[in-house]
Design an enzyme around this catalytic site. Structure first.
Site, mmCIF file in Angstrom:
data_model
loop_
_atom_site.group_PDB
_atom_site.id
_atom_site.type_symbol
_atom_site.label_atom_id
_atom_site.label_comp_id
_atom_site.label_asym_id
_atom_site.label_seq_id
_atom_site.Cartn_x
_atom_site.Cartn_y
_atom_site.Cartn_z
ATOM 1 N N SER A 199 -9.952 5.222 -5.559
ATOM 2 C CA SER A 199 -10.899 6.319 -5.786
ATOM 3 C C SER A 199 -10.377 7.352 -6.776
ATOM 4 C CB SER A 199 -11.233 6.996 -4.456
ATOM 5 O OG SER A 199 -10.065 7.537 -3.849
ATOM 6 N N GLU B 54 7.711 -6.820 1.816
ATOM 7 C CA GLU B 54 6.408 -6.853 2.487
ATOM 8 C C GLU B 54 5.656 -8.143 2.158
ATOM 9 O OE1 GLU B 54 5.224 -4.801 4.637
ATOM 10 O OE2 GLU B 54 6.306 -2.911 4.418
ATOM 11 N N LYS C 234 -2.032 -1.571 -3.767
ATOM 12 C CA LYS C 234 -2.878 -0.389 -3.801
ATOM 13 C C LYS C 234 -1.993 0.853 -3.912
ATOM 14 C CE LYS C 234 -6.360 2.108 -1.062
ATOM 15 N NZ LYS C 234 -7.066 2.205 0.228
ATOM 16 N N LYS D 161 0.863 -1.182 0.000
ATOM 17 C CA LYS D 161 0.000 0.000 0.000
ATOM 18 C C LYS D 161 0.896 1.228 0.000
ATOM 19 C CE LYS D 161 -3.769 2.304 2.479
ATOM 20 N NZ LYS D 161 -4.657 2.264 3.671
ATOM 21 N N LYS E 89 1.134 10.074 5.554
ATOM 22 C CA LYS E 89 1.229 8.671 5.976
ATOM 23 C C LYS E 89 2.497 7.993 5.453
ATOM 24 C CE LYS E 89 -3.776 8.169 6.456
ATOM 25 N NZ LYS E 89 -4.949 7.270 6.333
ATOM 26 N N TYR F 36 -14.842 0.238 -7.618
ATOM 27 C CA TYR F 36 -16.137 0.886 -7.439
ATOM 28 C C TYR F 36 -17.035 0.658 -8.650
ATOM 29 C CZ TYR F 36 -13.378 3.009 -3.776
ATOM 30 O OH TYR F 36 -12.558 3.181 -2.695
#
Length: 404
Positions: free
Chosen positions: A350, A309, A324, A271, A293, A389
């Site tokens: 998004s 990871e 992501k 991510k 972040k 979505y």
């Protein structure tokens, strides 16, 4: 982070750049003239006498001709292998197609809130925060189209947010109640839950904050409580999106110790600290209260780091690995696919969704065509699972085209 109308402006500029750079590879739209019928008449394949200037270069002449002539005196490139033979019509293309997207590949993200009305999300046209009753109807409609897996994202009232995110494991919170509703009405569907503190944090971060830092191990303590709470409410899959070190092992052990050995872990493995998340944070009202972040999400410049990871998550007990965002990170999807035998998920986030919507609203792109191409690209890159979505809409298009 992008916000509202600024998001659409930014996305429009980005798409304009993409479209401009890709124009050399795009077919020119046909004119509306009567000549553009696809059947303008027979072509003399000898190609002799078609130029009025006798000095026009002829590729079939000279000591080193580019083309020669076949037994019928037609111009001919003497090449045995012709890949276009496998593209010559729809039936042939369908027979040899390497990657096919079906509704069973989709996870449908749903935004929910504790209101008796739906609220549109300005930066994500076509998406909304659902009331729980509306959520249930949306699940039912998507389920009928073949979408059987969903992931829930709650918009939590500010008065319930704390630094420790204790509302995340309230058994009567919005997510446990939504889980019980869905599993009661549609027991065969698969429900995933987000494991992270940011929707519940008054700091807007995925973990517990102290002196401007995100506390890794203290956060994992809270995430274990959240995962067990969700499992008790009926979650089939928990999806830790927090990016704390060691959280997959801790969550796996917490679930197993409470008897939830069948609850799967879909880990947000790679991510990235991406600029594509702005509209999602609008939907949940979960923008970081300070800073960014980047101390826990991955640097967009790094590809090999994703392999570290992935190896850790697999060793700690993850059942599936996620990348992501999606489209800008197809190379990372392929790296994980090549390195791991676990299923790979891609999140069509998004910002990617908003960019497509912005271009289609302006008539620059055909929405159905570009969405289906995008989803197919995820499969081609190696994704087994696609969070999008567009899940419900894409399933409808697939059904209309008789592909599923």
């Amino acid at each position: 982070d992008c916000r509202n109308t600024e998001t659409m402006k930014f996305c429009t500029l980005i798409l304009a750049a993409f479209i401009s750079s890709a124009s050399a590879f795009s077919a020119v739209a046909p004119s509306q003239s009567a000549a553009a019928t696809g059947n303008p008449g027979p072509v003399d394949r000898s190609m002799q006498g078609i130029d009025s200037d006798p000095d026009t270069f002829d590729p079939t002449e000279g000591d080193s001709p580019a083309l020669i002539r076949n037994n019928n005196d037609e111009v001919w490139v003497p090449q045995r292998a012709r890949p276009r033979r496998n593209r010559k019509n729809a039936a042939m293309r369908s027979m040899v197609r390497e990657n096919i997207v079906t509704p069973s590949n989709f996870i449908y993200p749903l935004f929910i809130h504790d209101e008796d009305f739906n609220q549109s999300i300005e930066s994500m046209p076509g998406c909304e925060r659902h009331s729980l009753d509306s959520m249930l109807r949306e699940v039912g409609e998507a389920y009928e189209l073949g979408v059987k897996t969903f992931v829930l994202f709650p918009k939590v009232p500010d008065e319930l947010k704390t630094n420790l995110g204790v509302e995340a494991y309230n058994p009567e919170g919005i997510v446990p109640r939504a889980l019980r509703m869905i599993k009661s009405a549609y027991p065969d569907c698969i429900i995933c839950t987000d494991v992270a503190l940011d929707p519940y944090s008054d700091q807007g971060h995925d973990g517990v904050v102290e002196d401007g830092k995100i506390l890794n191990d203290v956060t994992i303590n809270q995430l274990c409580k959240q995962a067990v709470c969700q499992a008790r409410a009926g979650a089939d899959v928990v999806a830790p999106s927090d990016m704390m070190d060691g959280r997959v092992k801790a969550i796996r052990d917490a679930l197993d110790s409470e008897g939830f050995t069948d609850v799967s872990i879909l880990s947000y493995t790679a991510k990235y600290a991406s600029a594509y998340y702005g509209p999602f944070r609008d939907a949940l009202d979960s923008h970081p209260g300070f800073g960014d972040k980047k101390t826990y999400q991955q640097d967009p410049a790094n590809g090999r780091e994703a392999l570290i990871e992935a190896a850790l998550d697999a060793a700690e007990g993850a059942d599936m690995l996620m990348v992501k965002p999606g489209m800008p990170y197809l190379d990372v999807i392929r790296r994980l696919k090549d390195a791991s035998n676990l299923p790979i998920a891609a999140y069509h986030v998004s910002g990617e969704y908003a960019m497509i919507k912005a271009a289609c609203e302006r008539g620059w792109l055909n929405e159905k065509d570009v969405v289906m191409e995008t989803l197919t690209c995820f499969k081609r890159a190696g994704a087994d699972i696609i969070l999008t979505y567009y899940a419900k809409q894409a399933a409808q298009w697939i059904a209309e085209d008789g592909l599923y």
